[in-house]
Design a protein around this motif. Structure first.
Motif, PDB file in Angstrom:
ATOM      1  N   LEU A 189      -2.297   6.245 -12.076  1.00 60.17           N
ATOM      2  CA  LEU A 189      -1.088   7.058 -12.014  1.00 60.17           C
ATOM      3  C   LEU A 189      -1.305   8.384 -11.313  1.00 60.17           C
ATOM      4  O   LEU A 189      -2.429   8.834 -11.156  1.00 60.17           O
ATOM      5  CB  LEU A 189      -0.513   7.285 -13.404  1.00 60.17           C
ATOM      6  N   GLY A 190      -0.204   8.979 -10.932  1.00 54.38           N
ATOM      7  CA  GLY A 190      -0.187  10.270 -10.260  1.00 54.38           C
ATOM      8  C   GLY A 190       1.148  10.437  -9.569  1.00 54.38           C
ATOM      9  O   GLY A 190       2.068   9.650  -9.781  1.00 54.38           O
ATOM     10  N   ARG A 191       1.249  11.461  -8.746  1.00 50.71           N
ATOM     11  CA  ARG A 191       2.490  11.710  -8.018  1.00 50.71           C
ATOM     12  C   ARG A 191       2.259  11.531  -6.518  1.00 50.71           C
ATOM     13  O   ARG A 191       1.178  11.804  -6.017  1.00 50.71           O
ATOM     14  CB  ARG A 191       3.001  13.122  -8.293  1.00 50.71           C
ATOM     15  N   ASP A 192       3.307  11.075  -5.845  1.00 48.50           N
ATOM     16  CA  ASP A 192       3.201  10.917  -4.394  1.00 48.50           C
ATOM     17  C   ASP A 192       3.429  12.270  -3.714  1.00 48.50           C
ATOM     18  O   ASP A 192       3.607  13.287  -4.390  1.00 48.50           O
ATOM     19  CB  ASP A 192       4.171   9.849  -3.883  1.00 48.50           C
ATOM     20  N   ASP A 193       3.442  12.280  -2.391  1.00 47.27           N
ATOM     21  CA  ASP A 193       3.598  13.530  -1.644  1.00 47.27           C
ATOM     22  C   ASP A 193       4.928  14.216  -1.920  1.00 47.27           C
ATOM     23  O   ASP A 193       5.048  15.426  -1.804  1.00 47.27           O
ATOM     24  CB  ASP A 193       3.441  13.279  -0.138  1.00 47.27           C
ATOM     25  N   GLY A 194       5.932  13.434  -2.297  1.00 46.99           N
ATOM     26  CA  GLY A 194       7.232  13.993  -2.608  1.00 46.99           C
ATOM     27  C   GLY A 194       7.379  14.440  -4.050  1.00 46.99           C
ATOM     28  O   GLY A 194       8.437  14.890  -4.461  1.00 46.99           O
ATOM     29  N   GLY A 195       6.317  14.292  -4.855  1.00 52.36           N
ATOM     30  CA  GLY A 195       6.354  14.711  -6.248  1.00 52.36           C
ATOM     31  C   GLY A 195       6.878  13.663  -7.204  1.00 52.36           C
ATOM     32  O   GLY A 195       7.019  13.923  -8.404  1.00 52.36           O
ATOM     33  N   LYS A 196       7.157  12.464  -6.716  1.00 53.67           N
ATOM     34  CA  LYS A 196       7.675  11.403  -7.580  1.00 53.67           C
ATOM     35  C   LYS A 196       6.533  10.762  -8.351  1.00 53.67           C
ATOM     36  O   LYS A 196       5.489  10.448  -7.790  1.00 53.67           O
ATOM     37  CB  LYS A 196       8.399  10.343  -6.759  1.00 53.67           C
ATOM     38  N   PRO A 197       6.723  10.534  -9.670  1.00 52.11           N
ATOM     39  CA  PRO A 197       5.666   9.898 -10.451  1.00 52.11           C
ATOM     40  C   PRO A 197       5.511   8.424 -10.092  1.00 52.11           C
ATOM     41  O   PRO A 197       6.500   7.726  -9.863  1.00 52.11           O
ATOM     42  CB  PRO A 197       6.136  10.074 -11.895  1.00 52.11           C
ATOM     43  N   ARG A 198       4.260   7.992 -10.036  1.00 52.87           N
ATOM     44  CA  ARG A 198       3.927   6.594  -9.745  1.00 52.87           C
ATOM     45  C   ARG A 198       2.904   6.133 -10.765  1.00 52.87           C
ATOM     46  O   ARG A 198       2.034   6.897 -11.156  1.00 52.87           O
ATOM     47  CB  ARG A 198       3.358   6.459  -8.339  1.00 52.87           C
ATOM     48  N   ALA A 199       3.017   4.885 -11.185  1.00 54.25           N
ATOM     49  CA  ALA A 199       2.045   4.330 -12.130  1.00 54.25           C
ATOM     50  C   ALA A 199       2.101   2.809 -12.081  1.00 54.25           C
ATOM     51  O   ALA A 199       3.149   2.225 -11.792  1.00 54.25           O
ATOM     52  CB  ALA A 199       2.328   4.826 -13.547  1.00 54.25           C
TER      53      ALA A 199
END
Length: 178
Positions: free
Chosen positions: A15-25
């Motif tokens: 998990l983490g955030r993409d370049d646009g700040g959207k959470p991904r997991a």
């Protein structure tokens, strides 16, 4: 792969955030730990072990990720609420959390929301009045010329409108303090 006593396969969460700040997991089988670690490094994400019931339950709500031969992987976007719950459980379990959490705790403004009328810029979301009888609606700033804003209505197709910066309302850009 090994199975825990309750018969479920242990998993990893990437998990983490993409370049646009959207959470991904995404979740991955623990048998792919080496590949997941390689993908985490390449994508600047964090790996979490689903130690304990709370993290294991949250992992079940995540989509299964994909790993590619290039060393990268597919980690889809997830809701902020689920992402926040996972990070909270990681902190309680003493696991390393994504680096973006420190920034989020500093109450950074939400992307696309200005903090003052002087900060309004192209791409920001504001609330503007369509007309005296029509009410206030969400609008996206297309251009700024001094204090005049060219706006497009977010939810429906109408001609662009021009409003003075002082005539629009701002959304609350940071969390409300208790």
């Amino acid at each position: 792969m090994t199975k825990e006593a309750n018969g479920t396969t242990p998993e990893l969460i990437l998990l983490g955030r993409d370049d646009g700040g959207k959470p991904r997991a995404a979740r991955f089988p623990v048998g792919q730990a080496d590949l997941v670690a390689k993908a985490a490094k390449a994508m600047n994400l964090t790996v979490c072990k689903t130690d304990g019931e709370p993290l294991a339950e949250l992992a079940k709500k995540l989509p299964t990720g994909r790993l590619y031969a290039t060393g990268r992987g597919f980690v889809p976007p997830v809701g902020r609420s689920l992402y926040g719950k996972i990070v909270e459980q990681m902190q309680l379990a003493g696991q390393p959390v994504p680096r973006d959490v420190d920034q989020a705790n500093a109450e950074q403004p939400a992307p696309g929301l200005p903090t003052s009328w002087d900060d309004i810029a192209v791409g920001h979301l504001v609330i503007a009045q369509e007309g005296a009888k029509d009410g206030w609606w969400e609008a996206i700033v297309l251009a700024r010329d001094g204090d005049m804003l060219t706006l497009k209505w977010r939810d429906y197709q109408q001609p662009h409108v021009v409003r003075h910066a002082g005539a629009v309302a701002l959304l609350k850009p940071s969390p409300v303090s208790a």
